[in-house]
Motif scaffolding. Structure first.
Motif, short mmCIF file in Angstrom:
data_model
loop_
_atom_site.label_atom_id
_atom_site.label_comp_id
_atom_site.label_asym_id
_atom_site.label_seq_id
_atom_site.Cartn_x
_atom_site.Cartn_y
_atom_site.Cartn_z
N VAL A 27 29.07 59.31 86.80
CA VAL A 27 28.97 57.90 87.17
C VAL A 27 27.78 57.64 87.75
N THR A 28 26.73 58.65 88.13
CA THR A 28 25.61 58.11 88.66
C THR A 28 24.49 57.83 87.19
N MET A 29 24.81 58.60 86.21
CA MET A 29 24.34 58.64 84.85
C MET A 29 24.73 57.29 84.35
N THR A 30 25.80 56.73 84.32
CA THR A 30 26.31 55.43 83.53
C THR A 30 25.71 54.32 84.61
N ALA A 31 25.52 54.42 85.73
CA ALA A 31 24.85 53.33 86.52
C ALA A 31 23.48 53.20 86.11
N ASP A 32 22.75 54.30 86.29
CA ASP A 32 21.32 54.40 85.79
C ASP A 32 20.90 53.94 84.35
N LEU A 33 21.73 54.28 83.21
CA LEU A 33 21.50 53.93 81.84
C LEU A 33 21.83 52.47 81.77
N ASN A 34 22.56 52.05 82.50
CA ASN A 34 23.21 50.39 82.37
C ASN A 34 21.85 49.80 83.17
N ALA A 35 21.29 50.34 84.18
CA ALA A 35 20.10 49.64 84.88
C ALA A 35 19.02 49.51 84.03
N ILE A 36 18.83 50.69 83.36
CA ILE A 36 17.61 50.67 82.36
C ILE A 36 17.73 49.86 81.29
N ILE A 37 18.92 49.63 80.69
CA ILE A 37 19.28 48.98 79.54
C ILE A 37 18.93 47.30 80.06
N ASP A 38 19.29 47.01 81.38
CA ASP A 38 19.12 45.66 81.92
C ASP A 38 17.61 45.34 82.25
N SER A 39 16.92 46.45 82.37
CA SER A 39 15.68 46.06 82.71
C SER A 39 14.84 45.81 81.34
N LEU A 40 15.22 45.94 80.25
CA LEU A 40 14.69 45.82 78.97
C LEU A 40 15.17 44.28 78.62
N ALA A 41 15.79 43.60 79.08
CA ALA A 41 16.39 42.45 78.92
C ALA A 41 15.24 41.52 78.67
N PRO A 42 14.09 41.39 79.40
CA PRO A 42 12.95 40.53 79.00
C PRO A 42 12.39 40.45 77.61
N ILE A 43 12.58 41.63 77.09
CA ILE A 43 12.07 41.86 75.68
C ILE A 43 12.54 40.97 74.86
N THR A 44 14.01 40.29 74.96
CA THR A 44 14.77 39.60 74.11
C THR A 44 14.10 38.23 74.03
N GLU A 45 13.28 37.75 75.10
CA GLU A 45 12.80 36.52 75.36
C GLU A 45 11.65 36.20 74.44
N PHE A 46 11.03 37.34 74.01
CA PHE A 46 9.72 37.03 73.25
C PHE A 46 10.03 36.60 71.71
N ASP A 47 9.29 35.27 71.29
CA ASP A 47 9.29 34.73 70.14
C ASP A 47 8.61 35.55 69.24
#
Length: 58
Positions: A27-47
């Motif tokens: 349960v903890t690892m699932t939440a942590d990994l999803n938070a890590i993936i969410d933190s990478l979202a700004p990368i998709t904003e680069f042109d």
């Protein structure tokens, strides 16, 4: 927070990598990994149109 990975995904990854996780740790690892993936979202904003991929052999 978006659910990118499910608990079943995390159990499968743990099994594949031979890491023993308790139900609570899954349960903890699932939440942590999803938070890590969410933190990478700004990368998709680069042109990156026209930017060639690079390769570093080291």
């Amino acid at each position: 927070m978006t659910q990118h990975l499910s608990e079943a995904d995390v159990r499968g990854i743990a099994e594949y990598t031979r890491i023993g996780l308790t139900a609570e740790e899954v349960v903890t690892m699932t939440a942590d990994l999803n938070a890590i993936i969410d933190s990478l979202a700004p990368i998709t904003e680069f042109d990156l149109d026209g930017v060639e991929p690079t390769f570093h052999p080291i």
